[in-house]
Design an enzyme around this catalytic site. Structure first.
Site, mmCIF file in Angstrom:
data_model
loop_
_atom_site.group_PDB
_atom_site.id
_atom_site.type_symbol
_atom_site.label_atom_id
_atom_site.label_comp_id
_atom_site.label_asym_id
_atom_site.label_seq_id
_atom_site.Cartn_x
_atom_site.Cartn_y
_atom_site.Cartn_z
ATOM 1 N N CYS A 414 0.827 -1.213 0.000
ATOM 2 C CA CYS A 414 0.000 0.000 0.000
ATOM 3 C C CYS A 414 0.855 1.254 0.000
ATOM 4 C CB CYS A 414 -0.936 -0.003 1.210
ATOM 5 S SG CYS A 414 -2.311 -1.162 1.030
ATOM 6 N N LYS A 417 1.311 3.396 -3.263
ATOM 7 C CA LYS A 417 0.230 4.195 -3.839
ATOM 8 C C LYS A 417 0.730 5.583 -4.210
ATOM 9 C CE LYS A 417 -3.889 4.075 -2.065
ATOM 10 N NZ LYS A 417 -5.035 4.096 -1.139
ATOM 11 N N ASP A 444 -15.503 7.322 -2.115
ATOM 12 C CA ASP A 444 -15.914 6.386 -1.067
ATOM 13 C C ASP A 444 -15.034 5.139 -1.148
ATOM 14 O OD1 ASP A 444 -17.473 5.309 1.035
ATOM 15 O OD2 ASP A 444 -19.223 6.371 0.252
ATOM 16 N N ASP A 445 -15.231 4.203 -0.196
ATOM 17 C CA ASP A 445 -14.397 3.004 -0.168
ATOM 18 C C ASP A 445 -14.688 2.070 -1.333
ATOM 19 O OD1 ASP A 445 -12.986 3.725 2.083
ATOM 20 O OD2 ASP A 445 -14.447 2.855 3.452
ATOM 21 N N ASP A 462 -9.462 -5.725 -18.495
ATOM 22 C CA ASP A 462 -8.327 -5.745 -19.415
ATOM 23 C C ASP A 462 -7.231 -4.861 -18.867
ATOM 24 O OD1 ASP A 462 -8.079 -7.199 -21.977
ATOM 25 O OD2 ASP A 462 -10.132 -6.465 -22.299
ATOM 26 N N GLY A 535 -11.254 3.240 -8.474
ATOM 27 C CA GLY A 535 -10.091 2.509 -8.936
ATOM 28 C C GLY A 535 -8.955 2.585 -7.945
ATOM 29 N N HIS A 536 -7.747 2.368 -8.441
ATOM 30 C CA HIS A 536 -6.576 2.352 -7.577
ATOM 31 C C HIS A 536 -5.375 2.819 -8.392
ATOM 32 C CE1 HIS A 536 -4.054 0.990 -4.212
ATOM 33 N NE2 HIS A 536 -3.202 0.581 -5.140
ATOM 34 N N ASP A 623 -14.488 -9.582 -30.345
ATOM 35 C CA ASP A 623 -13.507 -8.575 -30.733
ATOM 36 C C ASP A 623 -12.178 -9.270 -30.989
ATOM 37 O OD1 ASP A 623 -13.291 -9.142 -27.999
ATOM 38 O OD2 ASP A 623 -12.427 -7.193 -27.534
#
Length: 759
Positions: A414, A417, A444-445, A462, A535-536, A623
């Site tokens: 972590c 980040k 939010d979480d 993806d 997201g992250h 695709d």
């Protein structure tokens, strides 16, 4: 892989001679920790010395142009295909046309000049610069003259060196028409001295060459207006013409007036002897620069000679070292191309003319261009190894000039980040989003979505490694690549979560890149009625983007990958070759225009195509991505073919036709030279499922059947009765390469058969 963190952004606006040479020198001597970005609207920039030879037919387009994409790859620089529209020197941002702003720590401008439209009616004429716009007009005119057996009168307005060279080049290219009297070329000059600015001996030799080529010189002849019929002089005289080419004095780019930089009376950027502008972090070179110590002609030779000084001074500014002064020569060797491989050479008032002068000029020009042809992608050198990231080069040394500290020890887990402040500032610029389904999103979480009653949730993920160096374009491609799985199921996008791994960099640079990424992702999501719900972000050794996308669909709305039936036709919506073209880039062999075409192809959304194919009654849809066309086709034909009765389940195959199979520009050359993706050998295992490989063995199509695609097109099986109308609708919607490439058949011993085109 990233060897050292970036902490400073050096941005070059324009791909002129000075910047091209600066980049070449940077490739040989990079500065660790400095990220270089080039901004140019063209992927190929012309070398002015060879343009008359291009028009005359002595050189090809590629021989006379520097490929900026390849040059940037050799440097490891980012390439932004856009035009600058403004500079905010306080915020250190560059406004771009059709692209979010780009931040900078050090900036250089070498955009050249722009065509001056001072003459009334200049819209009726064709400016010689930029050559990218002029050359197609010239090619079309040559073709028209060949096809229409009538008289043509052409004029070049402006009799400086450039105007004289263009007129003589045209005369050589159209010599059959000139000799027969069917074509007349006029050179119009407001000055009696032709070429303007040249000494008497050179003017006499040039006049002899113009007469020899049959060019009619009108000097002095002051043009008052241009109209559909030709030219009108200030005295009222007229000159009837079929085409007018402008080679008059160019003007400064209009956007410079709003930058706050000191400009000369013509609007060009004033620079001192070090090529620095009135802002200590902004330099300028070439025609866009007004050299303050003394006025210099707008000639390419000065841009070339400024390059070593610009290169040194940009590095010196970043390192806090003394700058060098540029001392321009009072006189220099000038070589005037005279159409049919002759030239006039002049220096210090003396002049010589003849074919030997052209051979000398050609040797100089070829030597200049050869340096760019030999460039290859940047590889690790002793100077760029991680071990040479020494403390004395760290950004702490440039804090006083706006640098930023960078801590060498980076956390994992972590702790890896991206910082909260940088993330929040990047998110602050994200375009507005609205969704009736998203109840709780970014901030939010976790995201909370309301699934509409009766709808199914369709989900896919993806992830891509960085394919193009522009973060904004990369983000758009990654988003469309992820959304394609929803389109292939005929689901409606609703939301997405982003996983971004940012390359190690100072916080300011990471913030700049994140802002571009967020803008690109949200732009494409908004276009498709979807939102970014969270997201992250993290730091890593290379730039990667991944998206998890969610969509909704009615059960009867979904189109599965499997479901084909014998007799249906196979439609491919986009051309093949993305993997091969970018593999060629890795070998240093891809042309810039190939890469630009591949990028445009990836930015074409599959959303509208999916809807058209659904209306055409498509029974199966997928695709074309990492497994290549052949791999994805085999998935459609697999034995667990859903939706068909048992007698067809184990009996399906397909016939493929080479002639209509669409390929990207350059893809065939890549295949023929074995410039293929690293994934190609794995995909090539699918060749075992082809009945008659020998039929296509000599064709580039064979290799490209296994070429992996990023953001590739859709492959669909549609009823034969609706196929032609479907293709017409696809082409109307912008899928210009859409084609019927084969037919679903009963299976032979192997699923895929290669056949002659016989639709």
């Amino acid at each position: 892989m990233q060897d050292s963190p970036n902490y400073q952004d050096l941005v070059l606006i324009g791909g002129g001679h000075a910047h091209a040479l600066t980049l070449m020198m940077w490739a040989m001597k990079p500065l660790p920790g400095v990220r270089v970005t080039l901004i140019s609207p063209q992927v190929q920039t012309p070398y002015s010395g060879m343009l008359p030879g291009l028009i005359a037919g002595h050189y090809s387009y590629d021989e006379t142009h520097i490929d900026l994409t390849r040059l940037c790859a050799a440097v490891g620089a980012r390439f932004i295909v856009s035009s600058a529209t403004g500079i905010d020197s306080e915020a250190r941002q560059i406004a771009l046309d059709g692209h979010p702003p780009i931040g900078f720590d050090l900036l250089s401008i070498d955009t050249g000049a722009t065509p001056a439209h001072q003459l009334p009616g200049s819209e009726h004429a064709i400016p010689v610069k930029p050559i990218s716009r002029f050359y197609p007009h010239w090619q079309a005119l040559r073709q028209q003259i060949r096809e229409e057996h009538r008289a043509f009168d052409l004029a070049v307005v402006g009799a400086g060196a450039g105007g004289c060279e263009i007129a003589m080049a045209m005369a050589h290219a159209l010599q059959d028409g000139l000799h027969s009297g069917r074509v007349n070329i006029h050179l119009v000059s407001r000055s009696k001295n032709v070429p303007e600015g040249y000494p008497l001996m050179a003017r006499k030799l040039a006049a002899r060459e113009l007469r020899r080529l049959g060019i009619r010189v009108h000097a002095p002849w002051d043009v008052a207006a241009i109209n559909d019929d030709g030219l009108t002089s200030s005295s009222g005289a007229t000159l009837a013409l079929d085409a007018v080419f402008l080679c008059t004095q160019a003007a400064a780019p209009a956007w410079l007036s709003g930058t706050g930089l000191a400009l000369d009376e013509a609007g060009f950027v004033r620079v001192d002897e070090t090529l620095r502008s009135s802002h200590e972090r902004i330099f300028a070179a070439g025609d866009v620069a007004a050299f303050s110590p003394r006025t210099l002609p707008k000639a390419g030779v000065y841009a070339v000679r400024q390059a070593p000084f610009l290169f040194h001074n940009l590095r010196a500014t970043l390192l806090g070292k003394p700058l060098k002064k540029f001392r321009p020569q009072r006189d220099f060797l000038s070589m005037l191309a005279c159409g049919d491989k002759r030239a006039v050479a002049t220096r210090n008032g003396f002049a010589l003319a003849g074919p030997h002068m052209w051979r000398w000029k050609n040797h100089i020009d070829q030597q200049f261009m050869q340096r760019f042809r030999e460039l290859r992608p940047m590889v690790e050198s002793e100077e760029t190894k991680p071990g040479l990231w020494r403390r004395e080069n760290a950004p702490e040394r440039v804090d006083s000039r706006g640098g930023e500290s960078f801590h060498g020890m980076r956390c994992n887990g972590c702790g890896a980040k991206v910082g909260a402040d940088a993330l929040q500032r990047a998110l602050a610029g994200v375009p507005a989003q609205e969704s009736e389904h998203l109840l709780t999103g970014i901030g939010d979480d976790a995201a909370v979505l309301q699934v509409p009653p009766g709808k199914l949730l369709v989900q896919s993920s993806d992830q891509l490694r960085q394919l193009v160096r522009d973060p904004w374009i990369f983000a758009r491609i990654a988003t469309l690549h992820a959304l394609s799985d929803l389109f292939a199921m005929h689901a409606t996008p609703a939301s997405a979560q982003l996983l971004a791994t940012m390359p190690l960099a100072a916080g300011r640079l990471t913030e700049r890149d994140l802002a571009l990424v967020m803008d690109g992702v949200v732009m494409e999501l908004n276009r498709h009625g979807s939102v970014l719900s969270g997201g992250h972000t993290s730091e890593g050794t290379e730039f990667q983007l991944g998206l998890t996308v969610n969509g909704f669909a009615d059960a009867e709305q979904l189109v599965a990958k499997r479901g084909v039936a014998p007799g249906e036709l196979l439609i491919l919506t986009k051309p093949l070759g993305v993997g091969a073209v970018f593999a060629a880039e890795g070998f240093g062999e891809a042309k810039g225009r190939w890469l630009q075409a591949a990028q445009d192809n990836m930015l074409l959304s599959n959303g509208p195509a999916a809807e058209i194919l659904f209306r055409a009654g498509s029974s199966a849809l997928t695709d074309v991505t990492g497994f290549g066309l052949l791999g994805h086709l085999l998935e459609m034909l697999a034995e667990n073919n859903a939706g068909r009765d048992a007698q067809h389940t184990r009996a399906l195959g397909a016939e493929l036709w080479s002639e209509p199979l669409p390929l990207l520009p350059g893809a065939a050359s890549c295949a023929e030279n074995s410039w293929l993706s690293s994934l190609h050998p794995h995909n090539a295992l699918a060749y075992e499922q082809v009945n008659n490989a020998a039929r296509w063995a000599a064709l580039p199509h064979w290799a490209l059947l296994a070429d992996p695609q990023t953001a590739g097109g859709l492959l669909a099986s549609v009823p034969e009765a609706s196929a032609d109308q479907c293709i017409a609708e696809l082409k109307s919607a912008g899928y210009s390469h859409a084609a019927i490439i084969g037919k679903v058949m009963l299976k032979r011993e192997k699923p895929v058969t290669l056949a002659d085109y016989r639709l």
